[in-house]
Design a protein around this motif. Structure first.
Motif, PDB file in Angstrom:
ATOM      1  N   GLN A  18     111.414 -23.968 156.784  1.00  0.00           N
ATOM      2  CA  GLN A  18     110.801 -23.447 155.563  1.00  0.00           C
ATOM      3  C   GLN A  18     109.278 -23.484 155.713  1.00  0.00           C
ATOM      4  N   LYS A  19     108.627 -22.366 155.439  1.00  0.00           N
ATOM      5  CA  LYS A  19     107.166 -22.302 155.496  1.00  0.00           C
ATOM      6  C   LYS A  19     106.578 -22.594 154.123  1.00  0.00           C
ATOM      7  N   GLY A  20     105.324 -23.036 154.129  1.00  0.00           N
ATOM      8  CA  GLY A  20     104.611 -23.195 152.877  1.00  0.00           C
ATOM      9  C   GLY A  20     105.017 -24.412 152.078  1.00  0.00           C
ATOM     10  N   LYS A  21     105.690 -25.385 152.709  1.00  0.00           N
ATOM     11  CA  LYS A  21     106.107 -26.604 152.015  1.00  0.00           C
ATOM     12  C   LYS A  21     105.433 -27.812 152.646  1.00  0.00           C
ATOM     13  N   ALA A  22     105.129 -28.809 151.817  1.00  0.00           N
ATOM     14  CA  ALA A  22     104.631 -30.071 152.349  1.00  0.00           C
ATOM     15  C   ALA A  22     105.732 -30.713 153.190  1.00  0.00           C
ATOM     16  N   LEU A  23     105.347 -31.539 154.127  1.00  0.00           N
ATOM     17  CA  LEU A  23     106.323 -32.136 155.035  1.00  0.00           C
ATOM     18  C   LEU A  23     107.419 -32.883 154.266  1.00  0.00           C
ATOM     19  N   LYS A  24     107.059 -33.557 153.196  1.00  0.00           N
ATOM     20  CA  LYS A  24     108.044 -34.319 152.420  1.00  0.00           C
ATOM     21  C   LYS A  24     109.071 -33.429 151.733  1.00  0.00           C
ATOM     22  N   ASP A  25     108.757 -32.126 151.605  1.00  0.00           N
ATOM     23  CA  ASP A  25     109.647 -31.203 150.903  1.00  0.00           C
ATOM     24  C   ASP A  25     110.469 -30.314 151.828  1.00  0.00           C
ATOM     25  N   VAL A  26     110.248 -30.469 153.159  1.00  0.00           N
ATOM     26  CA  VAL A  26     110.997 -29.646 154.115  1.00  0.00           C
ATOM     27  C   VAL A  26     112.414 -30.202 154.253  1.00  0.00           C
ATOM     28  N   HIS A  27     113.421 -29.314 154.221  1.00  0.00           N
ATOM     29  CA  HIS A  27     114.814 -29.743 154.264  1.00  0.00           C
ATOM     30  C   HIS A  27     115.412 -29.714 155.666  1.00  0.00           C
ATOM     31  N   SER A  28     114.953 -28.798 156.507  1.00  0.00           N
ATOM     32  CA  SER A  28     115.576 -28.666 157.823  1.00  0.00           C
ATOM     33  C   SER A  28     114.541 -28.258 158.862  1.00  0.00           C
ATOM     34  N   PHE A  29     114.806 -28.649 160.104  1.00  0.00           N
ATOM     35  CA  PHE A  29     113.875 -28.429 161.199  1.00  0.00           C
ATOM     36  C   PHE A  29     114.595 -27.849 162.403  1.00  0.00           C
ATOM     37  N   LYS A  30     113.833 -27.185 163.263  1.00  0.00           N
ATOM     38  CA  LYS A  30     114.329 -26.719 164.545  1.00  0.00           C
ATOM     39  C   LYS A  30     113.666 -27.543 165.646  1.00  0.00           C
ATOM     40  N   ARG A  31     114.444 -28.024 166.592  1.00  0.00           N
ATOM     41  CA  ARG A  31     113.939 -28.850 167.682  1.00  0.00           C
ATOM     42  C   ARG A  31     113.293 -27.970 168.750  1.00  0.00           C
ATOM     43  N   GLU A  32     112.041 -28.303 169.133  1.00  0.00           N
ATOM     44  CA  GLU A  32     111.333 -27.554 170.172  1.00  0.00           C
ATOM     45  C   GLU A  32     110.646 -28.535 171.125  1.00  0.00           C
ATOM     46  N   PRO A  33     110.604 -28.231 172.424  1.00  0.00           N
ATOM     47  CA  PRO A  33     109.844 -29.068 173.362  1.00  0.00           C
ATOM     48  C   PRO A  33     108.347 -28.880 173.123  1.00  0.00           C
ATOM     49  N   GLY A  34     107.584 -29.951 173.262  1.00  0.00           N
ATOM     50  CA  GLY A  34     106.146 -29.836 173.033  1.00  0.00           C
ATOM     51  C   GLY A  34     105.361 -30.973 173.656  1.00  0.00           C
ATOM     52  N   GLY A  35     104.185 -31.203 173.095  1.00  0.00           N
ATOM     53  CA  GLY A  35     103.213 -32.118 173.679  1.00  0.00           C
ATOM     54  C   GLY A  35     102.165 -31.282 174.384  1.00  0.00           C
ATOM     55  N   ALA A  36     100.905 -31.405 173.978  1.00  0.00           N
ATOM     56  CA  ALA A  36      99.860 -30.500 174.476  1.00  0.00           C
ATOM     57  C   ALA A  36      99.790 -30.410 175.999  1.00  0.00           C
ATOM     58  N   PRO A  37      99.757 -31.534 176.735  1.00  0.00           N
ATOM     59  CA  PRO A  37      99.694 -31.402 178.202  1.00  0.00           C
ATOM     60  C   PRO A  37     100.906 -30.671 178.779  1.00  0.00           C
ATOM     61  N   ALA A  38     102.080 -30.906 178.190  1.00  0.00           N
ATOM     62  CA  ALA A  38     103.290 -30.234 178.660  1.00  0.00           C
ATOM     63  C   ALA A  38     103.228 -28.740 178.369  1.00  0.00           C
TER      64      ALA A  38
END
Length: 325
Positions: A18-38
């Protein structure tokens, strides 16, 4: 062609559905690989150069996932150590309507912070290689010492050092500790990539030209100041090279700066860049290098996640050609 070594964190970005929501109000997430150096290592590998990740991961499922995702984009993972003492780091992200982000990190510690200087080997590096690092893993930990060892060894071999401060204040005890640590590592790099917002924070100077001048200390030969959709400016001690950005439909800015510097470093590797010829290459090829880097960053914002949204080299070149018509 030399190789890129990226040292630091590899983690899971949980991107909100969900876009436009504060982190505390987000219901679901998609897992993505990250980390700036990676993300930078992934960009360089995807564009066609050899890159390797130097870090430590756990024996958990998320760590397995991260290694598999890096291997999918041809990042070398043989220098990733494993430990049973900690798990992979997690970052939960919320997205505003304009695609900008808010972060909440989970690492106390994460496995990457446990990489020690004894695990860095001189035999890995050679002249023509580039070592890239950021500030997230420069908190007081064994990993900070590992950075210092890697920087020293790459310099001894005649390699190039690239530093993107990539400020993430929630990971530090204080803003001042973050600022002082970044200031201590800037003189050790040959190339600095910094955003316009970070420039003011790190130097305490609002005038861009004066702030940039403060960064030319120690071994620093060039500074890139990124300005989002407005492009970037490349500075050396005696020249300034401006570039314009690209207008795209932004979905998620996660990893855009990493894609930019990944594209920039890929071009340096392609042209045989090293400490001795860096300024000559930048003077002769600045337009080509900055255009490629800007396109890399812009196209990454049109997808979700960082590594997952990276364009191919062919897509970048086609985009540039279309845009310049």
């Amino acid at each position: 062609m030399g190789r890129l070594f990226s040292i630091g964190e590899v983690l899971i970005d949980f991107i909100p559905l969900q876009k436009g929501k504060a982190l505390k109000d987000v219901h679901s997430f998609k897992r993505e690989p990250g980390g700036a150096p990676a993300n930078v290592a992934a960009a360089v590998a995807k564009y066609g150069a050899e890159s390797a990740m130097i870090t430590k991961l756990g024996m958990d499922a998320f760590s397995d996932f991260l290694i598999e995702e890096l291997q999918k984009v041809r990042v070398k993972t043989d220098k990733i150590k494993r430990t049973t003492e900690a798990h992979a780091g997690l970052a939960f992200v919320s997205l505003r309507e304009d695609g900008e982000r808010d972060f909440s990190f989970y690492r106390n510690p994460s496995a990457d912070l446990l990489l020690s200087e004894d695990e860095i080997e001189a035999s890995w590096f050679a002249k023509g290689d580039i070592l890239h690092f950021c500030s997230v893993d420069l908190v007081e930990s064994p990993m900070k010492k590992a950075h210092e060892k890697a920087i020293q060894l790459v310099k001894e071999k005649g390699g190039l050092i690239s530093f993107d401060p990539n400020v993430r204040l929630p990971l530090w005890n204080s803003a001042e500790e973050c600022r002082q640590t970044i200031a201590a590592f800037i003189p050790r790099a040959h190339l600095i990539k910094i955003s316009d917002e970070e420039l003011t924070f790190i130097t305490g100077i609002t005038n861009e030209q004066q702030a940039i001048e403060q960064l030319f200390t120690g071994d620093v030969k060039a500074v890139i100041c990124t300005k989002g959709a407005k492009g970037a400016a490349l500075y050396t001690k005696h020249a300034t090279y401006e570039s314009t950005g690209f207008n795209v439909a932004v979905q998620d800015t996660t990893g855009a700066g990493d894609a930019f510097i990944g594209g920039f470093l890929y071009k340096l590797l392609e042209k045989g860049g090293n400490e001795e010829n860096l300024l000559d290459i930048l003077h002769e090829h600045h337009h080509e290098i900055l255009t490629f880097a800007n396109a890399s960053g812009a196209l990454t914002t049109t997808g979700q996640g960082a590594i997952s949204a990276l364009p191919s080299k062919e897509e970048i070149l086609r985009f540039i050609k279309t845009y310049e018509k």
